[in-house]
Design a protein around this motif. Sequence first.
Motif, PDB file in Angstrom:
ATOM      1  N   GLY A 209    -101.757  23.334 -79.225  1.00 14.79           N
ATOM      2  CA  GLY A 209    -100.308  23.138 -79.126  1.00 14.79           C
ATOM      3  C   GLY A 209     -99.812  23.257 -77.700  1.00 14.79           C
ATOM      4  N   SER A 210    -100.310  24.235 -76.964  1.00 16.44           N
ATOM      5  CA  SER A 210     -99.882  24.428 -75.575  1.00 16.44           C
ATOM      6  C   SER A 210    -100.299  23.255 -74.700  1.00 16.44           C
ATOM      7  CB  SER A 210    -100.471  25.725 -75.016  1.00 16.44           C
ATOM      8  OG  SER A 210     -99.989  26.836 -75.734  1.00 16.44           O
ATOM      9  N   MET A 211    -101.497  22.756 -74.931  1.00 14.55           N
ATOM     10  CA  MET A 211    -101.947  21.587 -74.166  1.00 14.55           C
ATOM     11  C   MET A 211    -101.020  20.395 -74.402  1.00 14.55           C
ATOM     12  SD  MET A 211    -106.050  21.613 -74.817  1.00 14.55           S
ATOM     13  CE  MET A 211    -106.902  23.170 -74.922  1.00 14.55           C
TER      14      MET A 211
ATOM     15  N   TYR B 221     -99.842  32.489 -69.760  1.00 16.39           N
ATOM     16  CA  TYR B 221    -100.250  33.845 -70.108  1.00 16.39           C
ATOM     17  C   TYR B 221    -100.546  33.972 -71.606  1.00 16.39           C
ATOM     18  CZ  TYR B 221     -99.381  35.507 -65.418  1.00 16.39           C
ATOM     19  OH  TYR B 221     -99.452  35.706 -64.062  1.00 16.39           O
ATOM     20  N   VAL B 222     -99.809  33.198 -72.420  1.00 15.27           N
ATOM     21  CA  VAL B 222    -100.156  33.141 -73.842  1.00 15.27           C
ATOM     22  C   VAL B 222    -101.535  32.518 -74.014  1.00 15.27           C
ATOM     23  CG1 VAL B 222     -99.566  32.089 -76.068  1.00 15.27           C
ATOM     24  CG2 VAL B 222     -97.768  33.077 -74.637  1.00 15.27           C
ATOM     25  N   ILE B 223    -101.743  31.384 -73.314  1.00 11.18           N
ATOM     26  CA  ILE B 223    -103.050  30.708 -73.393  1.00 11.18           C
ATOM     27  C   ILE B 223    -104.160  31.610 -72.864  1.00 11.18           C
ATOM     28  CG2 ILE B 223    -104.403  28.771 -72.475  1.00 11.18           C
ATOM     29  CD1 ILE B 223    -101.758  27.176 -72.424  1.00 11.18           C
ATOM     30  N   HIS B 224    -103.876  32.294 -71.742  1.00 13.34           N
ATOM     31  CA  HIS B 224    -104.892  33.177 -71.146  1.00 13.34           C
ATOM     32  C   HIS B 224    -105.297  34.273 -72.126  1.00 13.34           C
ATOM     33  CE1 HIS B 224    -106.907  35.440 -67.892  1.00 13.34           C
ATOM     34  NE2 HIS B 224    -106.429  36.514 -68.516  1.00 13.34           N
TER      35      HIS B 224
ATOM     36  N   VAL C  20    -109.077  20.667 -69.823  1.00 14.71           N
ATOM     37  CA  VAL C  20    -110.450  20.688 -69.293  1.00 14.71           C
ATOM     38  C   VAL C  20    -110.954  22.124 -69.196  1.00 14.71           C
ATOM     39  CG1 VAL C  20    -111.873  20.205 -67.267  1.00 14.71           C
ATOM     40  CG2 VAL C  20    -110.211  18.512 -68.060  1.00 14.71           C
ATOM     41  N   GLY C  21    -110.097  23.025 -68.668  1.00 15.82           N
ATOM     42  CA  GLY C  21    -110.514  24.422 -68.533  1.00 15.82           C
ATOM     43  C   GLY C  21    -110.820  25.065 -69.871  1.00 15.82           C
ATOM     44  N   ALA C  22    -109.967  24.816 -70.883  1.00 14.84           N
ATOM     45  CA  ALA C  22    -110.178  25.414 -72.200  1.00 14.84           C
ATOM     46  C   ALA C  22    -111.444  24.890 -72.860  1.00 14.84           C
ATOM     47  CB  ALA C  22    -108.968  25.133 -73.089  1.00 14.84           C
ATOM     48  N   VAL C  23    -111.663  23.575 -72.759  1.00 10.97           N
ATOM     49  CA  VAL C  23    -112.868  22.994 -73.363  1.00 10.97           C
ATOM     50  C   VAL C  23    -114.126  23.550 -72.715  1.00 10.97           C
ATOM     51  CG1 VAL C  23    -114.187  20.860 -73.636  1.00 10.97           C
ATOM     52  CG2 VAL C  23    -111.747  20.886 -74.161  1.00 10.97           C
ATOM     53  N   LEU C  24    -114.114  23.624 -71.365  1.00 13.18           N
ATOM     54  CA  LEU C  24    -115.285  24.174 -70.667  1.00 13.18           C
ATOM     55  C   LEU C  24    -115.515  25.636 -71.047  1.00 13.18           C
ATOM     56  CD1 LEU C  24    -114.899  22.628 -67.078  1.00 13.18           C
ATOM     57  CD2 LEU C  24    -116.619  22.064 -68.820  1.00 13.18           C
ATOM     58  N   TYR C  25    -114.421  26.390 -71.130  1.00 13.63           N
ATOM     59  CA  TYR C  25    -114.528  27.820 -71.454  1.00 13.63           C
ATOM     60  C   TYR C  25    -115.103  28.018 -72.857  1.00 13.63           C
ATOM     61  CZ  TYR C  25    -113.079  32.623 -72.396  1.00 13.63           C
ATOM     62  OH  TYR C  25    -113.067  33.947 -72.731  1.00 13.63           O
TER      63      TYR C  25
ATOM     64  N   LEU D 180    -107.074  28.650 -81.661  1.00 15.36           N
ATOM     65  CA  LEU D 180    -107.269  27.220 -81.442  1.00 15.36           C
ATOM     66  C   LEU D 180    -105.958  26.459 -81.617  1.00 15.36           C
ATOM     67  CD1 LEU D 180    -110.713  26.723 -83.235  1.00 15.36           C
ATOM     68  CD2 LEU D 180    -110.254  26.845 -80.782  1.00 15.36           C
ATOM     69  N   ALA D 181    -105.123  26.905 -82.570  1.00 13.69           N
ATOM     70  CA  ALA D 181    -103.821  26.254 -82.759  1.00 13.69           C
ATOM     71  C   ALA D 181    -102.943  26.418 -81.521  1.00 13.69           C
ATOM     72  CB  ALA D 181    -103.127  26.834 -83.986  1.00 13.69           C
ATOM     73  N   VAL D 182    -102.921  27.614 -80.923  1.00 11.59           N
ATOM     74  CA  VAL D 182    -102.143  27.857 -79.711  1.00 11.59           C
ATOM     75  C   VAL D 182    -102.662  27.019 -78.551  1.00 11.59           C
ATOM     76  CG1 VAL D 182    -101.708  29.578 -77.913  1.00 11.59           C
ATOM     77  CG2 VAL D 182    -101.271  30.133 -80.293  1.00 11.59           C
TER      78      VAL D 182
END
Length: 605
Positions: free
Chosen positions: A167-169, A305-308, A185-190, A162-164
Amino acid sequence: MTIEITKLKAKKRPAAIRVVMPFVFRHWLKQPGMTLAIAIGLLGATVADLFMPVFSGRLVDALTLGPVDSAARRAALTAFGAIVALGFASIVLRLGGLQLIVPFTLRIMSDVARDAFVRVQRFSTDWHANSFAGSTVRKITRGMWALDLYNDTILLALLPSLAVLLGSMVLLGLHWASLGAVIAVGAVLYVAMTVAFSTRYIAPAARVSNAWDTKVGGTLADSITCNAVVKSFGAEAREDDRLDRVISRWRRRVNRTWLRYNTTAAVQLGVLLCLRASVIGGSVLLWIAGRASPGDVTYVLTSYYVIHAYLRDVGMHINNLQRAVNDMDELVAIHEEPIGIVDAEDAKPISVTGGHIVFDEVTFHYGGHRAPLYDHLSVDIRPGERIGLVGRSGSGKTTFVKLVQRLYDVTGGRILIDGQDIAHATQDSLRSQIAIVQQDPILFHRSLAENIAYGRPGASQAAIEQAAQLANAHDFIMRLPKGYGTLVGERGVKLSGGERQRVALARAFLADAPVLILDEATSSLDSESEALIQEAMERLMKGRTSIVIAHRLATVRSLDRILVFDRGRIVEQGSHAALVARPGGLYRALFERQATEIGKLSAVV
């Protein structure tokens, strides 16, 4: 039927995650310093990972300028040094967090298992009568190990993930608001979809499969514990079939749960594919529009790719979290289960010297029964008096001694021992003043010496042997290969019935309690064992207030007084001679019936 009841109970309980997470958090708060240190170490390592893409992008931009540019060389070397330093910091901080989480988790596992055992030991007699020992053990051990998965998931996985993501966003949003918005938006939906799948789709199936896992443990323990009965009826194949039916249903339930995990994983990968296409496509469009350099695109791609990786793992972590929560659900339920009999706030240790027992207008009502068993029952047992309890099955004899031990609380009235209300005495002090020899004595799978000394921990070997001699047990013990060091097997199965009785009597001798309860200790024994035990019992009762539950009336002939129970009432009392002489009396009828049966048996022999 049992599993259906389990399902109903599960439906009545709140969602597992709302019960389990506060439970674990309370244990975290018992080690606040350790919790904070682990969080700092792991979050620090995550922050180091978070800035890696930033310096990767700067390195690529520096490289595109060529080696002839001294400023580019310095920028490239600086970016390289930063990447190495961040990598080293990440390793050190993460290792520190991992080193700390080991003792942190082990302490919580130990505390939770110990606390559950403490509660189970103090649950009511009814609770134990209605619970499989094997199922209870399975609930505790499964929940204990689930704590390891839970802590690893929250502290090592979800918290850094969650920190990554956050922070990335933020970092991407500061450069390109559109890309930051896409990722947000993509992360929240996921994450929302993953949580919904875990709690709404997987959790109900997992709860049912766990209930069947508990059922498997109970079935195994039930059959293994009763193996002597299984062998006596040649029922091994029947028990095999019974377990096979339970395992078949367990397999179907677990299969459904695991397939739901697979379905969830497939949907998660599909969502991640859409998010990847959006981010990479957006970075290419920014490059085409001249708003991003090759280094910027490298930064975006590396960040994604880190986020993925973290998002992909977030789905797995949330599923693991739900699995850990489901596995702990039944353990937490044990911690929430009320203890049947609790000490009063003003409870004090009881002091018993004479053993004067008084039932003062006692009313007692079993839960689930409409009518009370005892209704204003009054009994006065003088210090040192030897009392026999007789009557038909279900008349209230066993309940009488259970109330003396305070295994149940009375509904009305009070029970006094030496003028002290046992409801205001601590339970351990009360029961330490009462020695009991049960009809079917239970021994621990420990040595004979340990079993005899159970009523007086720390007793010397000489005291143990003296108690065994008083109980007529010393001779048979010395004939065993290891003597007093011989292990007796689970529940004492390596010993005969008469030998177990004599060990139980030795235990009572060593306890040297002022009140003694004997639950027909001579039933179902051969004549030689009965004679030895009867002799030891007479020796044990001297100088003690003794209550003898008798099914064979020959046992109570020499007692001071006999109480005849019928449907919770004392309908007759007196000596054996007086009760036998009473025309139409219940005791006389019981005595004559037993005498007739013994006569018929003698005639046949």
